[in-house]
Motif scaffolding. Structure first.
Motif, PDB file in Angstrom:
ATOM      1  N   PRO A   1     -51.108   3.249  28.739  1.00 20.25           N
ATOM      2  CA  PRO A   1     -50.414   3.783  27.401  1.00 20.25           C
ATOM      3  C   PRO A   1     -48.901   3.689  27.889  1.00 20.25           C
ATOM      4  CG  PRO A   1     -51.683   5.389  28.952  1.00 20.25           C
ATOM      5  CD  PRO A   1     -51.966   4.058  29.614  1.00 20.25           C
TER       6      PRO A   1
ATOM      7  N   CYS B   1     -44.807   6.567  34.739  1.00 17.60           N
ATOM      8  CA  CYS B   1     -46.290   6.746  35.150  1.00 17.60           C
ATOM      9  C   CYS B   1     -46.533   8.164  35.214  1.00 17.60           C
ATOM     10  CB  CYS B   1     -46.680   6.128  36.428  1.00 17.60           C
ATOM     11  SG  CYS B   1     -48.447   6.377  37.146  1.00 17.60           S
ATOM     12  N   ALA B   2     -47.772   8.720  34.447  1.00 15.52           N
ATOM     13  CA  ALA B   2     -48.005   9.940  34.398  1.00 15.52           C
ATOM     14  C   ALA B   2     -49.511  10.071  35.275  1.00 15.52           C
ATOM     15  CB  ALA B   2     -48.358  10.430  32.869  1.00 15.52           C
ATOM     16  N   SER B   3     -49.712   9.135  35.999  1.00 17.42           N
ATOM     17  CA  SER B   3     -50.872   9.137  36.580  1.00 17.42           C
ATOM     18  C   SER B   3     -52.127   9.406  35.710  1.00 17.42           C
ATOM     19  CB  SER B   3     -51.018  10.053  37.963  1.00 17.42           C
ATOM     20  OG  SER B   3     -49.750  10.099  38.528  1.00 17.42           O
ATOM     21  N   CYS B   4     -52.299   8.794  34.827  1.00 17.21           N
ATOM     22  CA  CYS B   4     -53.373   8.970  33.833  1.00 17.21           C
ATOM     23  C   CYS B   4     -54.856   8.306  34.153  1.00 17.21           C
ATOM     24  CB  CYS B   4     -52.948   8.683  32.469  1.00 17.21           C
ATOM     25  SG  CYS B   4     -53.160   6.913  31.865  1.00 17.21           S
ATOM     26  N   LEU B   5     -54.355   7.250  35.042  1.00 18.50           N
ATOM     27  CA  LEU B   5     -55.465   6.620  36.024  1.00 18.50           C
ATOM     28  C   LEU B   5     -56.411   5.910  35.125  1.00 18.50           C
ATOM     29  CD1 LEU B   5     -57.148   9.410  38.487  1.00 18.50           C
ATOM     30  CD2 LEU B   5     -54.842   8.340  38.357  1.00 18.50           C
ATOM     31  N   ALA B   6     -55.833   5.376  33.661  1.00 19.10           N
ATOM     32  CA  ALA B   6     -56.495   4.495  32.905  1.00 19.10           C
ATOM     33  C   ALA B   6     -56.444   3.192  33.715  1.00 19.10           C
ATOM     34  CB  ALA B   6     -55.738   4.126  31.730  1.00 19.10           C
TER      35      ALA B   6
ATOM     36  N   SER C   1     -52.563   4.301  40.937  1.00 24.53           N
ATOM     37  CA  SER C   1     -51.741   5.554  40.578  1.00 24.53           C
ATOM     38  C   SER C   1     -51.316   6.031  42.147  1.00 24.53           C
ATOM     39  CB  SER C   1     -52.423   6.731  40.267  1.00 24.53           C
ATOM     40  OG  SER C   1     -53.727   6.914  40.982  1.00 24.53           O
TER      41      SER C   1
ATOM     42  N   ARG D   1     -61.068  11.098  34.439  1.00 25.33           N
ATOM     43  CA  ARG D   1     -60.573  10.278  35.311  1.00 25.33           C
ATOM     44  C   ARG D   1     -60.038  11.122  36.189  1.00 25.33           C
ATOM     45  NH1 ARG D   1     -58.877   7.650  30.388  1.00 25.33           N
ATOM     46  NH2 ARG D   1     -57.016   8.524  30.544  1.00 25.33           N
TER      47      ARG D   1
ATOM     48  N   ARG E   1     -56.920   8.092  25.625  1.00 27.12           N
ATOM     49  CA  ARG E   1     -55.560   7.526  25.886  1.00 27.12           C
ATOM     50  C   ARG E   1     -54.750   8.475  26.136  1.00 27.12           C
ATOM     51  NH1 ARG E   1     -52.580   3.122  23.825  1.00 27.12           N
ATOM     52  NH2 ARG E   1     -50.407   3.380  23.930  1.00 27.12           N
TER      53      ARG E   1
ATOM     54  N   TYR F   1     -47.042  15.235  31.567  1.00 29.21           N
ATOM     55  CA  TYR F   1     -45.760  15.869  32.002  1.00 29.21           C
ATOM     56  C   TYR F   1     -44.531  15.039  31.799  1.00 29.21           C
ATOM     57  CZ  TYR F   1     -47.658  13.341  36.104  1.00 29.21           C
ATOM     58  OH  TYR F   1     -47.980  12.353  36.974  1.00 29.21           O
TER      59      TYR F   1
END
Lengths: 135, 303
Positions: A40, A73-78, A90, B157, B191, B196
């Protein structure tokens, strides 16, 4: 862009360090681009997530050094849950950030955050942001 | 049934509108949450660097506090805390070498090896109460309320902490249906909101919000249902910019716990709607779910 590959680089100190910090096997990736396709934040990045993996395992640290991608990268792990090879990108992003932060090169300093925002931001934003962006 | 409860920092201040309706609702449902008498910051994010064990100490200490109290389950409401605590717990149960290092380092604490189960409140509602039983407890069915469930990242996740199917979660839809509301499925429900990044690049946040809010509205949602205080902040602040720039009309953002309290017939004052973004009370009044004397909406979002 032209890329020069050498075994000295692929077996060099940078690759060793990111393998150690990430705990990931960089050779799992077969460059399918699922990570970039589902990211994203990709539109805010200069290098795509897929390119980061490729450049990192070739030991081309100077090509990654000033990129915006690892900080976006916000480490959203998508990417992590979608990867068909079970590679956790990540952790690679974190390893690259850590290499920079451990050189005392903070990406964000607390004093950079405007006073008004400091009062408004939820605590989880301040704690997570400063943990990710400062050493 | 008494359950250990870990609130976390944000729920005591910015997100009282997430916590207070939850505590009141669980009491009404006969589940007693016992807030831990000692708790500390969970660290907010799980450490991803393989050699960084020091940042596991804070979440593990909280798990030890719960175990000391004889609790085998720890209920968490904040999505960030849930993720950090559950991942730290998995590390302690699954990685013997790191567990030993941490236990040796924390020599003033009893040894811990992941005995406490970390649960999110939604799991408790689904697995302990059940949707059919919850439906029977509803006093004010949320009829006519079309809402898009937004999960964000940290409840789903990585795969090993997910409270539901990673790709096609339905837990929030099932919850909304039990309350009598109409869940609106939309493809961006998992999504990332930017998280942060609001600290480093706040200018990017409206773009993240637009990519989530507009698809939900296009599918007919009158509002979004959230679980996470950081999603609330990013979508709320992002939406304010979008409305200013006429890129979006603006919709109310609810916490799922507020809808629970409302549907259980509790005093709307416990929901603290004055802390919400997007004027949820106007929508609730329009649907006849809140009396005109309901708590007045203060403008400008959160303090």
């Amino acid at each position: 862009m032209p890329v020069t590959i050498s075994s000295a680089r692929t077996a060099g100190g940078f690759v060793k360090k990111i393998k150690e910090l990430s705990g990931e096997n960089l050779h799992l990736c077969y460059q399918c681009g699922t990570c970039s396709g589902g990211c994203p934040a990709a539109s805010h990045m200069d290098l795509s997530p897929r390119q980061i993996i490729h450049l990192a395992r070739l030991g081309l640290d100077e090509d990654i050094a000033d990129c915006r991608t690892v900080w976006v990268c916000a480490s959203c792990l998508a990417c992590t849950v979608a990867c068909p090879r079970g590679f956790d990108l990540s952790r690679l992003m974190e390893a690259i950030r850590q290499l920079s932060l451990r050189q005392r090169a903070d990406h964000v300093r607390p004093e950079d955050i405007p006073m008004k925002e400091r009062g408004e931001l939820p605590q989880i934003a301040m704690v997570s942001g400063l943990r990710k962006f400062s050493g | 049934m008494q359950l250990a409860y870990y609130p976390g920092c944000t729920l005591k201040t910015k997100a009282r509108n997430l916590e207070e309706p939850a505590v009141a609702s669980l009491e009404a449902l006969g589940l007693e949450l016992e807030e831990m008498d000692r708790w500390n910051c969970c660290g907010a994010v799980y450490s991803l660097a393989d050699d960084d064990l020091i940042h596991q100490v804070a979440p593990v200490r909280n798990l030890i506090r719960a175990k000391e109290r004889g609790k085998d389950r720890l209920v968490v409401l904040c999505s960030f805390c849930f993720n950090a605590l559950k991942r730290a717990n998995l590390l302690m149960s699954g990685d013997a070498a790191k567990r030993d290092t941490l236990n040796t380092f924390m020599d003033e604490e009893p040894d811990y090896s992941g005995e406490v189960r970390v649960l999110h409140l939604l799991e408790l509602l689904r697995d302990e109460i059940g949707w059919e039983a919850l439906k029977k407890k509803v006093k004010l069915p949320l009829r006519g309320l079309k809402l898009a469930p937004y999960y964000g990242c940290t409840l789903l996740r990585p795969r090993e902490v997910a409270i539901d199917d990673v790709e096609n979660p339905t837990i929030l839809q099932d919850f909304l249906a039990a309350l009598g509301a109409i869940p609106v499925d939309f493809p961006e429900s998992t999504r990332c909101c930017g998280s942060y990044q609001v600290v480093s690049d706040p200018g990017d946040i409206p773009g993240y919000a637009r990519d989530i809010l507009n698809p939900a509205v296009r599918r007919g949602a009158g509002g979004l249902v959230l679980t996470c205080p950081l999603c609330d902040y990013d979508l709320g602040k992002g939406q304010e910019e979008l409305v200013k720039n006429e890129e979006s009309g603006g919709v109310p953002l609810f916490y799922f716990t507020q809808l629970l309290a409302l549907a259980l017939g509790l005093d709307p004052a416990v929901c603290h709607f004055e802390l919400n973004y997007g004027d949820p009370e106007a929508l609730l009044r329009e649907k006849g779910l809140l009396s005109p004397e309901g708590t007045p909406q203060k403008t400008g979002g959160k303090a």
